[in-house]
Design a protein around this motif. Structure first.
Motif, mmCIF file in Angstrom:
data_model
loop_
_atom_site.group_PDB
_atom_site.id
_atom_site.type_symbol
_atom_site.label_atom_id
_atom_site.label_comp_id
_atom_site.label_asym_id
_atom_site.label_seq_id
_atom_site.Cartn_x
_atom_site.Cartn_y
_atom_site.Cartn_z
ATOM 1 N N UNK A 1 -48.834 35.326 87.027
ATOM 2 C CA UNK A 1 -49.335 34.765 85.644
ATOM 3 C C UNK A 1 -49.408 33.794 85.594
ATOM 4 N N UNK A 2 -49.297 32.570 84.420
ATOM 5 C CA UNK A 2 -49.283 31.155 83.938
ATOM 6 C C UNK A 2 -48.263 31.595 82.569
ATOM 7 N N UNK B 1 -37.666 21.645 84.056
ATOM 8 C CA UNK B 1 -37.170 21.706 85.672
ATOM 9 C C UNK B 1 -37.140 23.036 86.918
ATOM 10 N N UNK B 2 -36.983 23.930 85.459
ATOM 11 C CA UNK B 2 -36.977 25.190 86.174
ATOM 12 C C UNK B 2 -38.389 26.014 86.149
ATOM 13 N N UNK B 3 -39.281 25.292 85.779
ATOM 14 C CA UNK B 3 -40.680 26.045 85.913
ATOM 15 C C UNK B 3 -41.393 25.348 86.343
ATOM 16 N N UNK C 1 -35.274 35.542 78.588
ATOM 17 C CA UNK C 1 -36.116 34.361 78.479
ATOM 18 C C UNK C 1 -36.349 33.552 80.239
ATOM 19 N N UNK C 2 -35.315 33.107 80.489
ATOM 20 C CA UNK C 2 -35.334 32.536 81.523
ATOM 21 C C UNK C 2 -35.314 33.555 82.742
ATOM 22 N N UNK C 3 -34.751 34.923 83.119
ATOM 23 C CA UNK C 3 -35.020 35.396 83.543
ATOM 24 C C UNK C 3 -36.505 35.787 83.678
ATOM 25 N N UNK C 4 -37.056 36.611 83.043
ATOM 26 C CA UNK C 4 -38.430 36.978 82.808
ATOM 27 C C UNK C 4 -39.783 35.984 83.649
#
Length: 411
Positions: free
Chosen positions: A24-25, A42-44, A12-15
């Protein structure tokens, strides 16, 4: 393309990381681990209102995206896929499709009834390496594939991480090894043979990673073991000495703990399953297996899966009517022979991104998905395309458990 993701683990994190650089949203992320949701925020750089710690709360929102990415653990795929379909989602479904063949069939039937698309993450079809092999075969120069041999070199450290200590180590809560690790390979074999598999036999077992093979005076946890400096499977060696201390803090270190550091990893290895002696875990999946396949047109294929290699890579050789093709995913160069006429090599490294995830397959699949939703092209990994690999895998496991019995497939 609007995307919802259930399961913010490694896949999930990789995609998500790939998609944040594309058109893409991401409109929802669901994970029962609140630390992973904090990491996603934090990452997104997303707001709290699209983060869900409960699948009930997520599905209660109804359909809020074009497609749902199902990236949860194997045993959860069936429930999440069926709920996603019933709520009107198309699915990007991590492999394996489900943990039994009956569940796989039920998901496909439900998708057909509801006219929904399911794309299975057989990402190797999108790598430059395997795409080029298919291109060569489709040129017609090689004729029909007569026999094919493929080897999945899992690597000793990857076996220890994922299939001895990790989430796929026991088929009581995951699929058998030949499905969990090798349904990619079985899918590629089906793609290249371009035919229906009719008969399967298989041999393999768990030979090494079991308690009776534990060295004398070995401890339950690697950090407490006097043999850790000489054991190749030492958790300290695999995660800290070979990776973290060299600044390599991504996979597999980030599977053990979110946002890993050397200090955090040492703490985790003291008590977590990833710090256990490889001879003293609760694993039961095989560490080596061969699968023999006969196809309707008389062609044959053989797959070898082995834990016992230095590096993690695939190699393949295809023997055809008029030529042969061979290569591996270390040098990414295909050697192609047209019998009596020519020999040439194709450097697949120059054909696309081979560095990012599965030899470029993860990026390739995300780009193909975006193209699909823009109306530009079909995908190569619909559930209909992906089912044969699962049939072969489940039958191979049945054969293995029955001393290599030859079994006919009923598709």
């Amino acid at each position: 393309m609007k995307v919802a993701i259930i399961g913010y683990g490694g896949r999930g994190r990789l995609y998500s990381d790939i998609l944040k650089h594309k058109e893409a949203e991401i409109v929802a992320i669901c994970d029962c681990d609140k630390e992973k949701l904090s990491l996603a925020k934090k990452e997104l750089n997303v707001s709290d209102d699209i983060l869900f710690s409960s699948e009930e709360d997520f599905f209660a929102r109804g359909k809020i995206a074009d497609i749902l990415f199902v990236c949860t653990q194997d045993e959860l795929h069936f429930g999440h896929a069926m709920q996603g379909l019933e709520h009107g989602y198309d699915l990007l479904l991590e492999k394996p499709i489900a943990c039994t063949m009956d569940e796989c069939r039920a998901i496909e039937t439900k998708a057909n009834e509801l006219h929904r698309n399911i794309f299975v993450c057989h990402v190797l079809r999108y790598t430059p390496f395997f795409t080029e092999i298919k291109k060569q075969l489709d040129s017609g120069k090689f004729g029909k594939v007569i026999s094919l041999s493929m080897t999945e070199n899992v690597a000793y450290w990857h076996q220890a991480h994922s299939y001895v200590r990790g989430n796929w180590n026991n088929d009581n809560h995951a699929t058998p090894m030949i499905i969990a690790k090798c349904c990619h390979d079985l899918d590629l074999i089906s793609w290249f043979m371009d035919d229906t598999c009719e008969r399967v036999s298989s041999f393999g077992e768990l030979s090494v990673f079991k308690r009776e093979n534990a060295p004398k005076n070995s401890a339950e946890y690697c950090l407490d073991c006097g043999l850790k400096d000489t054991c190749p499977y030492s958790a300290e060696k695999i995660y800290i000495k070979d990776r973290a201390e060299k600044g390599k803090l991504d996979w597999p270190c980030d599977i053990i703990i979110n946002e890993p550091t050397v200090e955090k990893l040492y703490m985790a290895l003291k008590t977590s399953k990833y710090g256990k002696c490889v001879y003293k875990c609760d694993n039961n999946v095989v560490d080596h297996q061969v699968v023999n396949m006969q196809f309707k047109n008389g062609g044959t294929a053989q797959l070898t899966m082995t834990a016992f290699s230095e590096e993690c890579f695939r190699e393949i050789r295809l023997h055809c009517e008029y030529g042969d093709i061979a290569g591996n995913m270390i040098d990414n160069i295909l050697t192609c022979n047209i019998f009596g006429k020519e020999t040439y090599r194709v450097n697949v490294n120059v054909l696309g991104d081979t560095a990012y995830g599965h030899g470029g397959g993860d990026v390739g699949m995300m780009e193909a998905l975006l193209d699909f939703y823009n109306g530009n092209s079909p995908l190569k990994t619909t559930i209909a395309e992906s089912m044969q690999s699962h049939y072969i895998g489940f039958v191979a496991e049945k054969s293995r458990r029955e001393s290599g019995k030859l079994i006919s497939l009923i598709l």
